[in-house]
Write a protein that holds these residues in place. Structure first.
Motif, PDB file in Angstrom:
ATOM      1  N   GLU A 159     -47.695 -13.351  -6.224  1.00 31.77           N
ATOM      2  CA  GLU A 159     -47.008 -13.680  -7.463  1.00 31.77           C
ATOM      3  C   GLU A 159     -48.067 -13.984  -8.513  1.00 31.77           C
ATOM      4  N   HIS A 190     -45.536 -16.920 -12.930  1.00 33.36           N
ATOM      5  CA  HIS A 190     -44.263 -17.593 -12.635  1.00 33.36           C
ATOM      6  C   HIS A 190     -43.875 -18.386 -13.882  1.00 33.36           C
ATOM      7  N   ARG A 202     -40.570 -13.853 -12.557  1.00 28.11           N
ATOM      8  CA  ARG A 202     -41.706 -13.705 -11.646  1.00 28.11           C
ATOM      9  C   ARG A 202     -42.311 -12.324 -11.852  1.00 28.11           C
TER      10      ARG A 202
END
Length: 386
Positions: free
Chosen positions: A363, A366, A354
Motif C-alpha cells: 500500500e 492511504h 488506497r
C-alpha cells in the motif's frame, strides 16, 4: 476494484408520516405512502488525512534527473538564508554555478555512452547524482475534501400503528446515486536534501573531513485538483430508517393531524466510483512513491512511470445516524391521505482511498476523510390506509 471515495456517500430516504383511518369505529393498522424525497446535505468538506510508506528521513538514490527539475524544486528560502549568513557558502556556489547552468545535464551526457548495462547505467548515475534524504511524505493533512450534492428520489414509507396516536414507521425507497463534489486541491509537502557529485572513499581526493555538497529542495507537489472535475466520486446509497412516530389529534375527528418522530437510519454505500481524472492523478502519485522505492528519486519528481502496477481502491464505511422528523397528514377520505414532512439526520461516514502496487502488494498511499452529510430532508407524498 471497488471504487468510490473519496468518499462517498449518502442518501436519506426521508421521514414521512402516515396517518390513521378516519372512522368512528377505530383506526387502521397499516398504511403506505410514496412521494418525492429531496435531500439537502448541510455538512462541509473535511480535510484528508494522508500517509505514504516513504518514512521521513528515508535515503533514496536520485538516478536520472535534469537540471531544470532541480531548479524547479529548489528551496529558494533556504538558499536566501545561507546567502545572508555566508555569501561564499559552498551550497550557494553549487546552486548558482552547477544547477542554474544545467551543468548536471552535461555531466550525465559526458559519462553515458549508451552502451552500458543496466547495472553500469545505474552506477554511473548514482556516482553523478548521488542520493537524497526525503521528508514530508510520511504523513500530512490536506485542506481539500468532499461534499455530497443534493439528491432527489422516490421515497416509500410503511407504517404499523400500535394505537391511534403511535406508529412504527419503516422508510425505504429507490436508492439514489449520490454525487460527491471535490473541494480544493491535494498537495504533498515534499522536501529533501540531495547529495550530488559524491566523492567516494576510493577517489584520490577523498577527504572525510570535508562535508558533502548539499542541495536543498522543497516544493508542494500537486497530487490532484478535486475542483477540476465535475464530480470527484459517486455512490449508490441504501438508507433504510426506522422511527417511532406520535400523531396528534384523533382518527375520524381531525382531518389535519401533525406528527413528530425520532429513530435511527442505517446507511450503506454500493457501486462506488471515482472520477477517472482523479483516479489517473492518484495512479501518477503511486508511481511517484514507487519510483522513490526503486531508487529513482528524479523520476519521482518528473512524474515518470515506475516498475509498479498501480491501482486505486476507494471505499466508504457503513454508518448509523439519529433522525428526527416533523410533519402532517391530511385526510382526503377514509383511505387516502396527503402527507408532508421535514427531517434532519446527523449522518457522516469515512471515505478511504488506497493506492496499491499489485506487483508487490504494498500500500503506497492511504488517505481518509470524514464526509459530513447532515442532511435536511423534505418529503411530499400520497398514502393509502388498510
Amino acid at each position: 476494484m471497488k471504487v468510490g471515495l473519496l468518499a462517498i456517500p449518502l442518501i436519506l430516504l426521508g421521514v414521512t408520516q402516515t396517518g390513521v383511518a378516519a372512522t368512528q369505529q377505530g383506526f387502521k393498522r397499516f398504511s403506505v405512502s410514496a412521494g418525492w424525497l429531496h435531500v439537502m446535505p448541510q455538512g462541509k468538506a473535511n480535510s484528508f488525512n494522508i500517509n505514504t510508506d516513504v518514512a521521513n528521513g528515508m535515503r533514496a538514490n536520485v538516478g536520472m534527473i535534469s537540471g531544470d527539475t532541480i531548479l524547479n524544486n529548489i528551496d529558494q528560502a533556504k538558499y536566501d538564508e545561507l546567502e545572508a549568513t555566508d555569501p561564499y557558502n559552498m551550497n550557494n556556489i553549487i546552486f548558482n554555478s552547477v544547477i542554474k547552468t544545467k551543468y548536471l545535464d552535461e555531466i550525465i551526457k559526458m559519462n553515458l555512452t549508451g552502451n552500458e548495462t543496466p547495472e553500469e547505467y545505474d552506477a554511473i548515475l548514482q556516482t553523478i547524482t548521488g542520493d537524497a534524504q526525503i521528508n514530508g511524505l510520511e504523513h500530512w493533512n490536506s485542506n481539500a475534501g468532499l461534499e455530497a450534492d443534493n439528491i432527489d428520489t422516490l421515497g416509500i414509507v410503511f407504517d404499523y400503528y400500535l394505537n391511534d396516536n403511535v406508529s412504527l414507521q419503516f422508510i425505504g425507497g429507490i436508492p439514489p446515486k449520490v454525487d460527491l463534489k471535490g473541494k480544493g486541491a491535494v498537495y504533498a509537502p515534499f522536501s529533501s536534501v540531495a547529495y550530488p557529485f559524491p566523492i567516494l572513499p576510493t577517489d584520490p581526493i577523498y577527504d572525510p573531513s570535508v562535508p558533502p555538497i548539499e542541495v536543498y529542495l522543497k516544493k508542494d507537489l500537486l497530487i490532484t485538483d478535486l475542483e477540476a472535475y465535475d464530480n470527484a466520486a459517486s455512490a449508490r446509497a441504501w438508507t433504510p430508517a426506522l422511527e417511532a412516530v406520535y400523531h396528534f389529534g384523533k382518527s375520524g375527528v381531525n382531518k389535519f393531524r401533525p406528527y413528530i418522530g425520532a429513530g435511527i437510519m442505517y446507511a450503506h454505500y454500493s457501486d462506488i466510483k471515482i472520477n477517472s481524472g482523479v483516479e489517473n492523478d492518484l495512479i501518477a502519485a503511486g508511481h511517484m512513491i514507487q519510483n522513490i522505492h526503486d531508487g529513482y528519486g528524479g523520476a519521482a519528481l518528473e512524474k515518470k512511470l515506475s516498475s509498479g502496477n498501480i491501482v486505486v481502491d476507494v471505499d466508504a464505511n457503513d454508518a448509523i445516524a439519529p433522525i428526527v422528523t416533523a410533519g402532517f397528514n391530511y385526510d382526503l377520505n377514509d383511505n387516502w391521505y396527503a402527507t408532508a414532512s421535514v427531517s434532519y439526520a446527523k449522518l457522516n461516514n469515512v471515505a478511504t482511498i488506497r493506492v496499491l502496487n499489485t506487483n508487490t502488494g504494498n500500500e503506497l498511499i492511504h488517505a481518509t476523510t470524514k464526509i459530513d452529510i447532515d442532511p435536511l430532508i423534505t418529503y411530499v407524498g400520497v398514502g393509502y390506509r388498510f
